[in-house]
Design a protein around this motif. Structure first.
Motif, PDB file in Angstrom:
ATOM      1  N   PHE A  29      35.768 -36.080 -40.657  1.00 40.71           N
ATOM      2  CA  PHE A  29      36.386 -35.236 -40.076  1.00 40.71           C
ATOM      3  C   PHE A  29      37.503 -35.444 -40.370  1.00 40.71           C
ATOM      4  N   ASP A  30      37.922 -36.309 -40.672  1.00 40.45           N
ATOM      5  CA  ASP A  30      39.829 -36.632 -41.296  1.00 40.45           C
ATOM      6  C   ASP A  30      39.669 -35.215 -42.247  1.00 40.45           C
ATOM      7  N   ARG A  31      39.187 -35.372 -43.121  1.00 43.85           N
ATOM      8  CA  ARG A  31      39.321 -34.138 -44.143  1.00 43.85           C
ATOM      9  C   ARG A  31      39.065 -33.431 -43.823  1.00 43.85           C
ATOM     10  N   MET A  32      38.302 -32.671 -42.562  1.00 46.78           N
ATOM     11  CA  MET A  32      38.954 -32.121 -41.813  1.00 46.78           C
ATOM     12  C   MET A  32      40.076 -31.321 -40.777  1.00 46.78           C
ATOM     13  N   ILE A  33      40.505 -32.346 -40.460  1.00 42.97           N
ATOM     14  CA  ILE A  33      41.256 -31.999 -40.078  1.00 42.97           C
ATOM     15  C   ILE A  33      42.682 -31.976 -40.832  1.00 42.97           C
ATOM     16  N   ALA A  78      38.875 -33.005 -33.063  1.00 39.15           N
ATOM     17  CA  ALA A  78      38.402 -33.649 -34.278  1.00 39.15           C
ATOM     18  C   ALA A  78      38.519 -34.918 -34.648  1.00 39.15           C
ATOM     19  N   VAL A  79      40.220 -35.457 -33.811  1.00 41.20           N
ATOM     20  CA  VAL A  79      40.885 -36.799 -34.152  1.00 41.20           C
ATOM     21  C   VAL A  79      40.233 -37.576 -33.053  1.00 41.20           C
ATOM     22  N   GLN A  80      39.879 -37.512 -31.877  1.00 44.52           N
ATOM     23  CA  GLN A  80      39.304 -37.759 -30.787  1.00 44.52           C
ATOM     24  C   GLN A  80      37.444 -38.198 -31.729  1.00 44.52           C
ATOM     25  N   ILE A  81      36.897 -37.273 -32.009  1.00 41.04           N
ATOM     26  CA  ILE A  81      35.723 -37.589 -32.373  1.00 41.04           C
ATOM     27  C   ILE A  81      35.528 -38.654 -33.696  1.00 41.04           C
ATOM     28  N   ALA A  82      36.323 -38.413 -34.709  1.00 38.42           N
ATOM     29  CA  ALA A  82      36.587 -39.934 -35.154  1.00 38.42           C
ATOM     30  C   ALA A  82      36.851 -40.590 -34.713  1.00 38.42           C
TER      31      ALA A  82
END
Length: 462
Positions: A29-33, A78-82
């Motif tokens: 998710f970090d990479r997707m962000i 996405a930040v919240q999910i990570a």
């Protein structure tokens, strides 16, 4: 990992969640962000150019604004999910660390305890609220692990009580379900079914009489999978132990031993695979069935230090567990079906446990160890085997070897990568240049029948 037919395969221990997988998912998710941030900056520049070119019209500018707003919301989500994934990993790791702390303390490993406490403090600094959630997770496991059995007991009690009245159904369900939950809690807290790495059998060896029996003409090659191994379990006839001796290409020998479950409800009778042996093994004492298994391995040619692969059902699984803990043989593999115990066999033994959540015998293991046991690749496979409840449960269908053979086939077909590890064991045995198969029956020596004269009977008896 949850697969078809309600089968769950996990690495064992208190937590069936792989914390590293959670952290890896957070990293993705970090990479997707990061990618979304780049897209957001590029789109922002394009949006500004679009606003300058009024000839494209206000409709295009409006559509771009909607897209930009959705993109912002996606990044926030996405930040919240990570963050949630990392928090969950911390919670589950705390559960594992607490269990490991207890195990290390029991062994007197001061250095290990210090390392665990250091890691625990580090996690709590980063995730202050995780401690309370870890406590809830441990409590949930302690209460919920026998839930399938409690549900079936409640439904059975209700069915029996309903024969008399509606009130009887309510009372019967509460009484039998509550009694089952209480018994499960006692075994869970008592921990009698969780065998530590240093557990050893006590008492003197029992006398047994061992004899070989003709093995079935089939199955004279190595089993290719767990279902095939389950099909070799003795017990249907006279045999109680089956030993396969493998001569490997390098000239060494390996042995596979298959040990039957309880065959007699008697106590101290001729058949060593009875209730007395169950009680002796569960309370940490040598049994006649254990001595018979040792004698069978010795008769088949196994010497101390030889490599052994053990497969056991019920009482046979207890015997296999103690064979691994006693250390007479190099126990490379231990596969249990419906075992009333779980042994901490150490990192050199591949431990595979197949058990049913509605099997009352498996409840005696108290939910198993809170930390994973066995070598890398070890796993526990569990499912509800007999969903229908009622008086038929009195026959304990979920504990039958036939039911466990069906579960073994589901494990083989699951596609879980951990199952490949035990399949590799079978593949290596399949390379043997020679296989000798022997099955053994055993009996306790029985005293002379009452009234029978001794060799010195009659008037000359002293």
């Amino acid at each position: 990992m949850l697969v078809s037919d309600g089968l769950e395969i996990r690495g064992g221990g208190a937590v069936s969640v792989d914390t590293e997988s959670l952290r890896e998912a957070a990293g993705r998710f970090d990479r997707m962000i990061d990618d979304l941030d780049v897209l957001q900056r590029r789109f922002g520049a394009a949006r500004a150019e679009l606003a300058d070119e009024r000839r494209f019209g206000w409709a295009a500018v409006g559509a771009a604004s909607v897209f930009a707003r959705d993109l912002d919301a996606t990044i926030v989500q996405a930040v919240q999910i990570a963050g949630d994934l990392r928090h969950a990993a911390a919670v589950y790791e705390l559960v594992e660390l607490d269990a490991e702390h207890a195990a290390l303390s029991a062994r007197g490993d001061g250095a290990g305890v210090t390392a665990v406490e250091r890691r625990r403090a580090e996690l709590l600094r980063m995730f202050p609220g995780a401690e309370g959630e870890a406590f809830i997770a441990r409590f949930d496991r302690a209460v919920m692990w026998p839930s399938y059995l409690v549900r079936q007991a409640t439904e059975t009690g209700s069915e029996l009580g309903g024969i008399f009245s509606e009130l009887g159904a309510a009372i019967g369900g509460v009484a039998l379900g509550g009694a089952t939950l209480g018994a499960a809690a006692i075994f869970g807290v008592g921990g009698w079914g969780r065998l530590s790495r240093d557990a050893r059998l006590e008492g003197e060896p029992s006398a047994i009489v061992l004899r070989s029996t003709p093995p079935p003409p089939r199955m004279t090659t190595a089993p290719p999978d767990l279902a095939s191994a389950a099909a070799r379990m003795p017990g249907a006839g006279e045999a109680r132990v089956r030993v396969e001796k493998y001569t490997m290409p390098d000239g060494t020998e390996q042995f596979a031993v298959y040990i039957a479950g309880t065959q007699s409800l008697g106590v101290g009778g001729e058949d060593p695979w009875d209730v007395q042996s169950n009680a002796e093994l569960y309370t940490g004492n040598r049994s006649a069935s254990y001595e018979a298994t040792l004698a069978a391995l010795e008769a088949a040619g196994a010497k101390p230090g030889d490599t052994v692969h053990a497969f056991g059902h019920s009482q046979g699984a207890m015997i296999a567990a103690h064979l691994a803990l006693e250390g007479l043989y190099d126990m490379a593999t231990m596969v249990s079906f419906g075992s009333p115990v779980e042994a901490d066999v150490g990192a050199d033994t591949l431990a595979v446990a197949i058990r049913h959540s509605d099997d009352p015998v498996a409840v005696l293991a108290g939910g198993g160890h809170e930390t994973a046991v066995g070598a890398p690749g070890s796993f526990t496979a569990e499912r509800e085997a007999h969903a229908d409840s009622g008086v038929v449960d009195a026959t304990v269908p979920a504990h039958s070897m036939r039911s466990y053979a069906e579960s073994a086939a589901l494990v083989d077909a699951s596609g879980d990568p951990r199952v490949a590890t035990v399949h590799e064991v079978f593949a290596r045995l399949g390379q043997a240049e020679g296989i000798a198969v022997t099955e053994y029956a055993a009996a306790r020596p029985q005293p002379p029948a009452a009234g029978r004269l001794s060799p010195r009977g009659g008037e000359d008896a002293g």
